[in-house]
Design a protein around this motif. Structure first.
Motif, mmCIF file in Angstrom:
data_model
loop_
_atom_site.group_PDB
_atom_site.id
_atom_site.type_symbol
_atom_site.label_atom_id
_atom_site.label_comp_id
_atom_site.label_asym_id
_atom_site.label_seq_id
_atom_site.Cartn_x
_atom_site.Cartn_y
_atom_site.Cartn_z
ATOM 1 N N ARG A 1 34.062 52.670 70.557
ATOM 2 C CA ARG A 1 33.356 52.618 71.842
ATOM 3 C C ARG A 1 33.673 53.870 72.652
ATOM 4 N NH1 ARG A 1 33.725 46.951 74.791
ATOM 5 N NH2 ARG A 1 31.701 47.622 75.566
ATOM 6 N N GLY B 1 36.161 57.426 73.080
ATOM 7 C CA GLY B 1 37.454 58.001 72.764
ATOM 8 C C GLY B 1 37.616 59.345 73.440
ATOM 9 N N SER C 1 42.867 53.688 71.590
ATOM 10 C CA SER C 1 42.275 52.367 71.497
ATOM 11 C C SER C 1 40.755 52.440 71.514
ATOM 12 C CB SER C 1 42.773 51.490 72.653
ATOM 13 O OG SER C 1 42.128 50.236 72.662
ATOM 14 N N HIS C 2 40.218 53.305 72.375
ATOM 15 C CA HIS C 2 38.775 53.490 72.417
ATOM 16 C C HIS C 2 38.263 54.060 71.102
ATOM 17 C CE1 HIS C 2 38.942 53.362 76.998
ATOM 18 N NE2 HIS C 2 38.001 52.498 76.672
ATOM 19 N N SER D 1 38.081 51.335 68.473
ATOM 20 C CA SER D 1 37.050 50.332 68.736
ATOM 21 C C SER D 1 35.641 50.876 68.561
ATOM 22 C CB SER D 1 37.203 49.797 70.165
ATOM 23 O OG SER D 1 36.876 50.807 71.116
ATOM 24 N N ARG E 1 33.832 56.818 77.225
ATOM 25 C CA ARG E 1 34.456 55.505 77.282
ATOM 26 C C ARG E 1 33.499 54.516 77.919
ATOM 27 N NH1 ARG E 1 36.775 53.327 81.800
ATOM 28 N NH2 ARG E 1 36.617 54.528 83.721
ATOM 29 N N HIS E 2 33.622 53.272 77.495
ATOM 30 C CA HIS E 2 32.804 52.224 78.092
ATOM 31 C C HIS E 2 33.523 51.688 79.325
ATOM 32 C CE1 HIS E 2 31.086 48.155 78.630
ATOM 33 N NE2 HIS E 2 29.981 48.747 78.228
ATOM 34 N N SER F 1 35.548 63.367 76.600
ATOM 35 C CA SER F 1 35.725 61.956 76.251
ATOM 36 C C SER F 1 34.489 61.132 76.575
ATOM 37 C CB SER F 1 36.939 61.370 76.978
ATOM 38 O OG SER F 1 36.621 61.064 78.330
ATOM 39 N N ARG G 1 45.425 54.515 75.489
ATOM 40 C CA ARG G 1 44.105 54.018 75.846
ATOM 41 C C ARG G 1 43.016 54.791 75.124
ATOM 42 N NH1 ARG G 1 40.832 53.419 81.549
ATOM 43 N NH2 ARG G 1 40.490 55.635 81.253
#
Length: 220
Positions: free
Chosen positions: A61, A63, A55-56, A59, A82-83, A80, A52
């Motif tokens: 957006r 991390g 993935s952030h 993207s 994250r949205h 970190s 996960r």
């Protein structure tokens, strides 16, 4: 993207960091306000946390970045952004988790401050927020040192203990650009259920507004 601060180097999390992440989460004191002291299973880190976070990063957006001391390359912890999946706003949630050895060193504030700068300057977000438990005074001090302000308190159902409340702090782009703390120190108090995020230890509100005594951190 590698981010450097005066004392740390922040590197995007990768598979080589798993052992350090497992060891970090094996300390009951580190996990006290996240899971009640229970360690995070290695399988959860390998199969869920790491994918996960990566993935952030892909993207753009947010991390998860592993923090290492610049001089020694010692593992410090992680920070970190994250949205939130439930949000349609331009906002990012800030989280951090450091090994007990580094508590009180200012490294959480230093590393988190670098991510806040990236959030506003590079990612273009309008708001950065962070959540924790009211009793977690150390984490709340970090938020306050970052210029964030307490905006809400969410109490679980049928609970009158302020220490068990979830609290959220925030910093807006406008406040960050002005380089000043928010003028509105508190927005609302709420009661109701809360759901805890397994990666960040953050909590998301699902509550109704009500009156409740203001919860303040200890001086220091």
């Amino acid at each position: 993207m590698i981010i450097e601060t005066p004392r740390t180097r922040l590197l995007p999390v990768c598979a080589a960091d798993v052992d350090d992440l497992v060891l970090l989460d094996s300390d009951p004191e580190v996990m006290r306000y996240v899971s009640g002291g229970a360690p995070t299973p290695r399988g959860e880190i390998v199969d869920w946390v790491l994918p996960r976070a990566q993935s952030h990063l892909r993207s753009s957006r947010g991390g998860l970045w592993v923090a290492r001391q610049r001089e020694s390359d010692h593992f410090v912890g992680w920070v970190s952004l994250r949205h939130p999946g439930h949000s349609r706003q331009s906002e990012l949630e800030l989280s951090y988790r450091l090994g007990r050895r580094w508590w009180g060193s200012g490294l959480a504030t230093e590393s988190s401050g670098a991510l806040i700068t990236m959030a506003f300057r590079t990612l273009g977000t309008q708001r950065v927020f962070a959540t924790t438990t009211a009793a977690n005074v150390g984490s709340r001090r970090v938020m306050e040192k970052l210029g964030m302000c307490l905006t809400w308190v969410a109490m679980p159902d049928d609970c009158a203990d302020p220490d068990l409340a979830d609290v959220e702090y925030e910093l807006s782009r406008a406040q960050w650009e002005l380089g000043q703390a928010p003028t509105v120190r508190f927005r609302r108090i709420a009661t109701g259920h809360s759901t805890k995020d397994a990666v960040s230890g953050g909590r998301h509100r699902r509550a109704a507004t009500t009156e409740f005594p203001f919860i303040a951190t200890e001086a220091g």
